[in-house]
Scaffold this active site. Structure first.
Site, PDB file in Angstrom:
ATOM      1  CB  VAL A  11       2.973  71.394  -9.126  1.00 31.73           C
ATOM      2  CG1 VAL A  11       2.179  70.521 -10.108  1.00 31.73           C
ATOM      3  CG2 VAL A  11       3.747  70.319  -8.281  1.00 31.73           C
ATOM      4  CG  ASP A  30      -0.439  81.748  -9.011  1.00 27.31           C
ATOM      5  OD1 ASP A  30       0.305  80.741  -9.146  1.00 27.31           O
ATOM      6  OD2 ASP A  30      -0.656  82.755  -8.133  1.00 27.31           O
ATOM      7  CB  THR A 121      -1.297  65.912  -3.751  1.00 25.28           C
ATOM      8  OG1 THR A 121      -0.035  65.729  -4.687  1.00 25.28           O
ATOM      9  CG2 THR A 121      -1.262  64.639  -3.012  1.00 25.28           C
ATOM     10  CD  GLU A 151       4.051  66.127 -12.069  1.00 24.95           C
ATOM     11  OE1 GLU A 151       3.389  66.463 -13.091  1.00 24.95           O
ATOM     12  OE2 GLU A 151       5.172  65.364 -12.117  1.00 24.95           O
ATOM     13  NE  ARG A 154      13.099  62.744  -8.088  1.00 20.55           N
ATOM     14  CZ  ARG A 154      14.076  62.361  -8.602  1.00 20.55           C
ATOM     15  NH1 ARG A 154      15.087  61.503  -7.836  1.00 20.55           N
ATOM     16  NH2 ARG A 154      14.440  62.311  -9.651  1.00 20.55           N
ATOM     17  CB  ALA A 252      19.468  56.904   7.940  1.00 21.83           C
ATOM     18  N   GLY A 257      11.315  66.529   5.132  1.00 15.28           N
ATOM     19  CA  GLY A 257      10.787  67.716   4.962  1.00 15.28           C
ATOM     20  C   GLY A 257       9.911  68.157   3.793  1.00 15.28           C
ATOM     21  CB  CYS A 260       4.870  66.922  -1.069  1.00  9.85           C
ATOM     22  SG  CYS A 260       4.280  68.179  -2.116  1.00  9.85           S
TER      23      CYS A 260
END
Ligand code: NAD
Ligand code: UGA
Length: 438
Positions: A11, A30, A121, A151, A154, A252, A257, A260
């Site tokens: 992200v 980082d 999140t 955020e 995807r 389906a 997975g 998140c």
């Protein structure tokens, strides 16, 4: 505007690159020095479409730089994004220790006004906790504000999603913060949802849990379709035309997975419980999702009642196409179970194999193939787990010549049953009648 992004993982790096692209002056920070070195060279340690080009472009035009020195990043940004991880703890709650640590560092080192923006999140009321922390450590007595700006991107389409957002949610406590964030996102044509930080935090968890619920719902319906000979894809199509339901997220398959949905569903359920509420709906969403793996393996059991020493092919290891991310990837759980039962695996993924090798080193029981055909050599069943484009256009004439037995277990409904039947395959899709000509 001067922006710092703390935590340049999936992200953070998209946030940093995209804000630089919008014309801001961005420093990405980082504490993983190796990652920072990659970025400094204009290289990306993760695979994401278009990322390396955008990274290089913005480094070269001087709007984007990287550091592993948090003090430098704090000094630079008038807006500081927190984009560190919030993984699941063993009890399902979010681990907020990374967020808290960054908040502490900002409070200790800030020498002028900072707008601290949580993009990670986080559970509702986290911004209130951050305020308590910064008040405790605010050495220089400067004005520090906290906002929430969750955020929604995807993986695999992250840059596209940033610039084509459905909405931009900003949870703020002052007009000043609202104006700064609106200014920051100038150039993106998306509606702003302006609210308080608690509400913004809930919007994120509620959105992810809702999408996960949609997937588990259609998977539950798929089970009924399998029990009755109906077709879940037609059911989803029939439901999806209703605008109130919508077509998206009704595929389906082997289950959701990624880093998140699994963790956010569990965290949101825990938040409900902490507030004395019945959020068991979400526990069922999680349980239905976990059951997918067993159901998938049961199909393989129908084709082969013994797994020991059988050669099985896995097509696709990443948790979804378009990424090298294998966090909570269904393929890993399948690999673990099949290896436990003594099977021999030949696996292939266009992007994620290096990451998987770190968890499952190559061995005489586990071969990392060069391409889908190499993976299918001598195979007694092909298991399609991630629906990469590359697997759509497989030459089945060629496959039939190299496999030992014609069996395909399709975890994503990638192939057409009629075609599989015509090609002479024993074929098990999800939520649709199986093709077993034996
Ligand atoms: P990630 O693990 O890829 O990245 C987190 C980064 O933070 C890592 O590079 C790590 O080294 C760094 N970090 C940790 N502690 C630090 C510290 N004290 N100082 C500096 N850097 C530090 O995680 P991610 O996938 O980018 O997710 C981050 C957050 O964003 C999570 O809360 C996640 O739920 C949320 N989110 C993720 C996605 C997604 O698609 N991955 C989408 C929306 C929201
Ligand atoms: C998801 C959300 O879509 C993003 O909006 C959100 O920002 C992000 O989580 C996050 O918070 O991290 P992402 O995990 O990258 O994004 O990928 P999705 O495309 O949502 O897919 C998640 C999983 O659900 C994948 O394993 C995918 O295969 C599965 N899925 C998706 C289905 O099984 N069926 C579907 O119909 C859709």
């Amino acid at each position: 505007m001067r922006v710092s992004v703390i935590g340049v993982g999936y992200v953070g790096i998209i946030t940093a690159v995209s804000l630089a692209e919008l014309g801001h002056n961005v420093v990405g920070m980082d504490d993983n020095k190796e990652k920072v070195e990659y970025y400094k060279r204009g290289e990306s340690p993760i695979y994401e479409e278009g990322l390396e080009e955008a990274l290089k472009r913005n480094i070269n035009n001087g709007r984007l730089s990287f550091t592993s020195d948090i003090k430098e990043a704090i000094e630079h940004g008038e807006i500081i994004f927190i984009c560190v991880g919030t993984p699941s703890r063993p009890d399902g709650k979010a681990d907020l220790s990374y967020v808290e640590r960054v908040a502490r560092e900002i409070a200790k080192n800030a020498k002028d006004y900072k707008l601290i923006v949580e993009k990670s999140t986080v559970p509702v009321k986290t911004s209130q906790q951050i305020i308590k922390t910064i008040n405790l450590y605010n050495k220089h007595g400067v004005e520090l504000e906290v906002a929430s700006n969750p955020e929604f991107l995807r993986e695999g389409t992250a840059l596209y999603d940033f610039f084509n957002a459905d909405r931009i949610v900003i949870g703020v406590s002052s007009k000043k913060a609202e104006n700064m964030l609106k200014e920051l996102y100038k150039g993106i044509d998306a509606p702003f949802v302006v609210t308080d930080p608690n509400t913004a935090e809930i919007i994120k968890h509620a959105s992810n849990s809702f999408l996960a619920m949609k997937i588990s719902y259609i998977n539950m319906v798929a089970d009924l379709c399998e029990a009755t000979g109906a077709d879940v894809e037609k059911v989803a199509e029939g439901m999806g035309y209703d605008k109130r339901i919508g077509k998206d997220f009704l595929r389906a398959g082997i289950g959701y997975g990624g880093s998140c949905f699994p963790k956010d569903v569990r965290a949101f359920s825990q938040i409900g419980k902490e507030n004395g509420l019945d959020f068991s709906l979400l526990d069922n969403v999680d349980r239905i999702n976990r059951d997918r793996i067993e159901r998938f393996i049961t199909k393989l059991k129908k084709a082969h009642w013994v797994f020991k020493d059988k050669i099985f092919t896995l097509w696709g290891l990443a948790f979804k196409p378009g990424t090298d991310d294998i966090r909570e990837a269904p393929a890993l759980k399948v690999m673990e179970k099949l290896l436990e039962e003594g099977a021999i695996l030949r696996v292939y993924d266009p992007r994620a194999m290096d990451n998987v090798k770190k968890k499952f080193p190559p061995s005489e029981k586990l071969y990392y193939a060069k391409d889908p055909y190499d993976a299918a050599e001598g195979s007694e069943a092909i298991l399609l787990i991630t629906e990469w484009e590359e697997f759509k256009n497989i030459n089945f004439e060629k496959i039939k010549k190299i496999v030992m037995t014609n069996v395909i277990i399709d975890g994503r409904n990638l192939y057409d049953s009629e075609r599989m039947k015509a090609e002479g395959f024993i074929y098990y899709p999800v939520g649709k009648p199986e093709v077993d000509i034996r």
